[in-house]
Design an enzyme around this catalytic site. Structure first.
Site, PDB file in Angstrom:
ATOM      1  N   SER A  33       0.935   2.990  15.673  1.00  0.00           N
ATOM      2  CA  SER A  33       0.066   3.491  17.167  1.00  0.00           C
ATOM      3  C   SER A  33       0.424   5.055  16.716  1.00  0.00           C
ATOM      4  O   SER A  33       1.019   5.332  15.840  1.00  0.00           O
ATOM      5  CB  SER A  33       0.940   3.054  17.974  1.00  0.00           C
ATOM      6  OG  SER A  33       2.050   3.996  18.507  1.00  0.00           O
ATOM      7  N   GLU A  75      -1.075   6.798   9.430  1.00  0.00           N
ATOM      8  CA  GLU A  75      -2.410   6.477   9.458  1.00  0.00           C
ATOM      9  C   GLU A  75      -2.019   5.445  10.822  1.00  0.00           C
ATOM     10  O   GLU A  75      -0.810   4.646  10.706  1.00  0.00           O
ATOM     11  CB  GLU A  75      -2.372   4.945   8.703  1.00  0.00           C
ATOM     12  CG  GLU A  75      -3.816   4.177   7.896  1.00  0.00           C
ATOM     13  CD  GLU A  75      -3.996   3.136   8.999  1.00  0.00           C
ATOM     14  OE1 GLU A  75      -4.351   3.305  10.686  1.00  0.00           O
ATOM     15  OE2 GLU A  75      -3.547   1.853   8.973  1.00  0.00           O
ATOM     16  N   LYS A  98      11.015   0.104   6.015  1.00  0.00           N
ATOM     17  CA  LYS A  98      11.211  -0.273   7.357  1.00  0.00           C
ATOM     18  C   LYS A  98      10.232  -0.967   8.133  1.00  0.00           C
ATOM     19  O   LYS A  98       9.493  -0.614   9.022  1.00  0.00           O
ATOM     20  CB  LYS A  98      11.839   0.775   8.115  1.00  0.00           C
ATOM     21  CG  LYS A  98      12.352   0.184   9.344  1.00  0.00           C
ATOM     22  CD  LYS A  98      11.650  -0.601  10.795  1.00  0.00           C
ATOM     23  CE  LYS A  98      10.959  -0.387  11.334  1.00  0.00           C
ATOM     24  NZ  LYS A  98       9.862  -1.028  12.749  1.00  0.00           N
ATOM     25  N   GLU A 106      -7.341   1.475  22.262  1.00  0.00           N
ATOM     26  CA  GLU A 106      -7.406   0.068  21.130  1.00  0.00           C
ATOM     27  C   GLU A 106      -7.393  -1.175  21.673  1.00  0.00           C
ATOM     28  O   GLU A 106      -6.059  -1.776  21.719  1.00  0.00           O
ATOM     29  CB  GLU A 106      -6.176   0.710  19.610  1.00  0.00           C
ATOM     30  CG  GLU A 106      -7.004  -0.330  18.163  1.00  0.00           C
ATOM     31  CD  GLU A 106      -6.315   0.260  17.789  1.00  0.00           C
ATOM     32  OE1 GLU A 106      -6.137   0.511  16.220  1.00  0.00           O
ATOM     33  OE2 GLU A 106      -5.146   1.272  17.983  1.00  0.00           O
ATOM     34  N   SER A 138     -12.369  -1.642   3.732  1.00  0.00           N
ATOM     35  CA  SER A 138     -11.065  -1.287   2.898  1.00  0.00           C
ATOM     36  C   SER A 138     -10.730  -1.825   1.393  1.00  0.00           C
ATOM     37  O   SER A 138     -11.730  -2.834   1.146  1.00  0.00           O
ATOM     38  CB  SER A 138      -9.580  -2.087   4.385  1.00  0.00           C
ATOM     39  OG  SER A 138      -9.649  -1.703   5.084  1.00  0.00           O
ATOM     40  N   ARG A 142     -12.315 -10.071  12.036  1.00  0.00           N
ATOM     41  CA  ARG A 142     -11.342 -10.208  10.359  1.00  0.00           C
ATOM     42  C   ARG A 142      -9.864  -8.916  11.284  1.00  0.00           C
ATOM     43  O   ARG A 142      -9.198  -8.555  12.051  1.00  0.00           O
ATOM     44  CB  ARG A 142     -11.449  -8.704   9.492  1.00  0.00           C
ATOM     45  CG  ARG A 142     -10.546  -8.301   8.435  1.00  0.00           C
ATOM     46  CD  ARG A 142     -10.960  -7.551   7.662  1.00  0.00           C
ATOM     47  NE  ARG A 142     -10.573  -7.280   6.035  1.00  0.00           N
ATOM     48  CZ  ARG A 142      -9.446  -6.060   6.370  1.00  0.00           C
ATOM     49  NH1 ARG A 142      -9.290  -4.809   7.197  1.00  0.00           N
ATOM     50  NH2 ARG A 142      -8.394  -6.238   5.554  1.00  0.00           N
ATOM     51  N   CYS A 159      -6.550  -2.055  12.632  1.00  0.00           N
ATOM     52  CA  CYS A 159      -6.693  -0.304  13.306  1.00  0.00           C
ATOM     53  C   CYS A 159      -7.989  -0.169  12.545  1.00  0.00           C
ATOM     54  O   CYS A 159      -8.904   0.136  13.850  1.00  0.00           O
ATOM     55  CB  CYS A 159      -6.277   0.352  12.589  1.00  0.00           C
ATOM     56  SG  CYS A 159      -6.001   0.555  10.846  1.00  0.00           S
ATOM     57  N   ARG A 194       0.838  -1.091  -0.514  1.00  0.00           N
ATOM     58  CA  ARG A 194       0.245   0.126   0.072  1.00  0.00           C
ATOM     59  C   ARG A 194       0.883   0.960  -0.167  1.00  0.00           C
ATOM     60  O   ARG A 194       0.737   2.231   0.067  1.00  0.00           O
ATOM     61  CB  ARG A 194      -1.132  -0.307   1.122  1.00  0.00           C
ATOM     62  CG  ARG A 194      -2.554   1.527   0.875  1.00  0.00           C
ATOM     63  CD  ARG A 194      -3.369   0.696   2.366  1.00  0.00           C
ATOM     64  NE  ARG A 194      -2.920   1.305   3.392  1.00  0.00           N
ATOM     65  CZ  ARG A 194      -3.864   0.776   4.736  1.00  0.00           C
ATOM     66  NH1 ARG A 194      -5.413  -0.024   4.272  1.00  0.00           N
ATOM     67  NH2 ARG A 194      -3.449   1.481   5.934  1.00  0.00           N
TER      68      ARG A 194
END
Length: 498
Positions: free
Chosen positions: A250, A271, A195, A402, A462, A299, A305, A180
């Site tokens: 995060s 993101e 990375k 989260e 998504s 999922r 996230c 992506r």
């Protein structure tokens, strides 16, 4: 409904994991070559289904990171000058090679990440789609031309590659988060350094080998695996040749990287974390809502996230929804991801299990009722069962943090205003889910929700063709769609007279 223990399938013997990782690259990928880290340092990769080390990979340091920037710089001018059609052809070749090796990639993801094989197969298909989408977008970079209002000159607007990009990806979607970012960067004409997360480096390295096979020129894509992510990424961000950072992870780490990037005014795409509300109105179709809840929550085993984090159910449908949802959750079979019957694999680490335990225990201490699950599974690996909590207190930590695990807290509501206020009562704003048979109401609520994405009567949003990203502290910028390539392009305005 009494708590029901999840079914755990037969344990997987470690030789199966070893067979999958045998052909995976384990060195750094710099300048088109596989190279060892400085002083041959390595770190272990653990299979979370059994807790055993299955491979060791090169542990890059600051010098390796700067070597990767050197390689990206050496390749930059030629790749920028490469025609959009040629870039498109290379990306399309990547797409086809990923599909050819899809089953092995899926198994590799499962072995180092833990997710069920069905989830891993879906991820590979999703990852491949970014190569195809940006192969198509590479030839569609926008531009503008027209007369200035004064009539004195013409206005020309071009979009040029922003430059060398540092791409930092998480462990939960090790293939899809890499493609992506890499695909739009290459489509735009940028070179990059990836990375990947230290928990799941093998998949990223495998993607690098596939891109080498596809004909991506040396130095256009470089991959540095490391356990010293902070110093290595910081060094690259402070190199004046680096002009772009794209990070998925995060919110806390994102804040740190934004501060680091500010020193050189590096363009940032972020993101970050999510705390997705899942809203079910009385008039929702119960079967559709439960099916959507299973997808939105489970999922990737809840380690996403975009996972539904807080379930707000209107009182008229509360009892039926809770019962049906808990039955579906309790029926899931838990076990090692490579076992064909497994529907829920382990969490990524022991620390992840401990966090989920802490959040569940806090909720129960504050009055929540365990409908199913609620306590970790014994044995090897990092397992936690599918869990549904009812009567969750508004001050429970699980509604603020989260979860990143297979736990669904349910909260009752009465009015539309009430649920909108509760849904927006968070620092995050990535995605929301709304279920109602009244499209007018669903769209009205969507307009009031503070999130960058909304799913109406569906539990997944998504799509490579859609702009993925959030509001508030869930991030900056968008990935996917044509917006994703624009993140790697600079706008240049030319005032021309002739």
């Amino acid at each position: 409904m009494k708590p029901t223990p999840a079914q755990k399938s037969t344990p997987l013997v470690s030789p199966a994991s070893a067979a999958v990782v045998r052909d995976a690259p384990t060195q750094l990928f710099i300048g088109g070559e596989w190279v060892s880290a400085t002083e041959d340092r390595t770190f272990p990769v653990v299979d979370p289904s059994i807790g055993d080390v299955i491979a060791t990979v090169s542990d890059g340091d600051i010098a390796d990171g700067i070597s990767a920037v050197d390689a990206a710089e050496n390749a930059s001018a030629a790749w920028k000058a490469t025609s959009p059609r040629r870039r498109s052809d290379v990306l399309m070749k990547c797409f086809h090679l990923v599909l050819e090796q899809a089953e092995w990639l899926a198994q590799l993801i499962t072995v180092e990440n833990g997710k069920a094989l069905a989830d891993a197969r879906s991820e590979v298909a999703y990852a491949a789609e970014f190569f195809r989408w940006y192969a198509e977008e590479a030839v569609r970079a926008p531009g503008e031309f027209g007369p200035a209002p004064s009539g004195a000159n013409h206005i020309i607007v071009n979009h040029e590659p922003i430059g060398i990009a540092v791409l930092v990806t998480p462990w939960n979607f090790p293939a899809a988060m890499a493609t992506r970012k890499i695909a739009p960067a290459l489509a735009a004409g940028c070179t990059c350094i990836l990375k990947p997360a230290a928990e799941t480096p093998l998949t990223a390295l495998a993607i690098g080998e596939i891109m080498r096979q596809a004909g991506v020129p040396a130095g256009v894509v470089n991959i540095v695996t490391t356990k010293k992510a902070g110093p290595v990424v910081s060094a690259m961000l402070h190199d004046k040749r680096v002009r772009k950072l794209s990070f998925t992870g995060s919110t806390g780490v994102g804040r740190t990287l934004l501060r680091e990037a500010a020193d050189q005014v590096v363009s940032c795409s972020m993101e970050l974390g999510g705390n997705a509300p899942f809203i079910v109105f009385d008039d929702a179709d119960l079967e559709t809502a439960v099916a959507g809840a299973m997808v939105a929550k489970m999922r990737n085993g809840g380690e996403a996230c975009t996972a539904a984090n807080r379930f707000y159910v209107q009182k008229g449908i509360l009892a039926d929804f809770t019962r049906r949802f808990a039955e579906e959750m309790a029926a899931l079979k838990v076990g090692p991801g490579l076992v064909p019957s497994t529907q829920l694999g382990p969490l990524i680490t022991e620390a992840a299990v401990a966090k989920v335990e802490r959040l569940v225990d806090d909720a129960v201490a504050k009055g929540a009722r365990i409908v199913t699950g609620g306590s970790r599974l014994n044995g090897d690996g990092f397992y936690y069962p599918p869990t549904v909590l009812a009567d969750v207190s508004p001050d429970a930590e699980i509604l603020r943090e989260e979860i990143f695990g297979p736990v669904a807290p349910i909260i009752a509501f009465e009015t539309e205003d009430e649920v909108v206020q509760m849904a927006n009562d968070t620092e995050y704003g990535l995605v929301s889910y709304v279920f109602s048979s009244d499209l007018k109401r669903a769209l009205a609520v969507t307009g009031r929700l503070e999130s960058g994405m909304v799913g109406i009567n569906r539990g997944v949003v998504s799509d490579a063709a859609a702009p993925f990203g959030g509001m508030k502290q869930s991030g900056l910028g968008r990935e996917g769609s044509h917006h994703g390539m624009l993140e790697y392009l600079e706008t240049k305005y030319i005032a021309a007279s002739w």
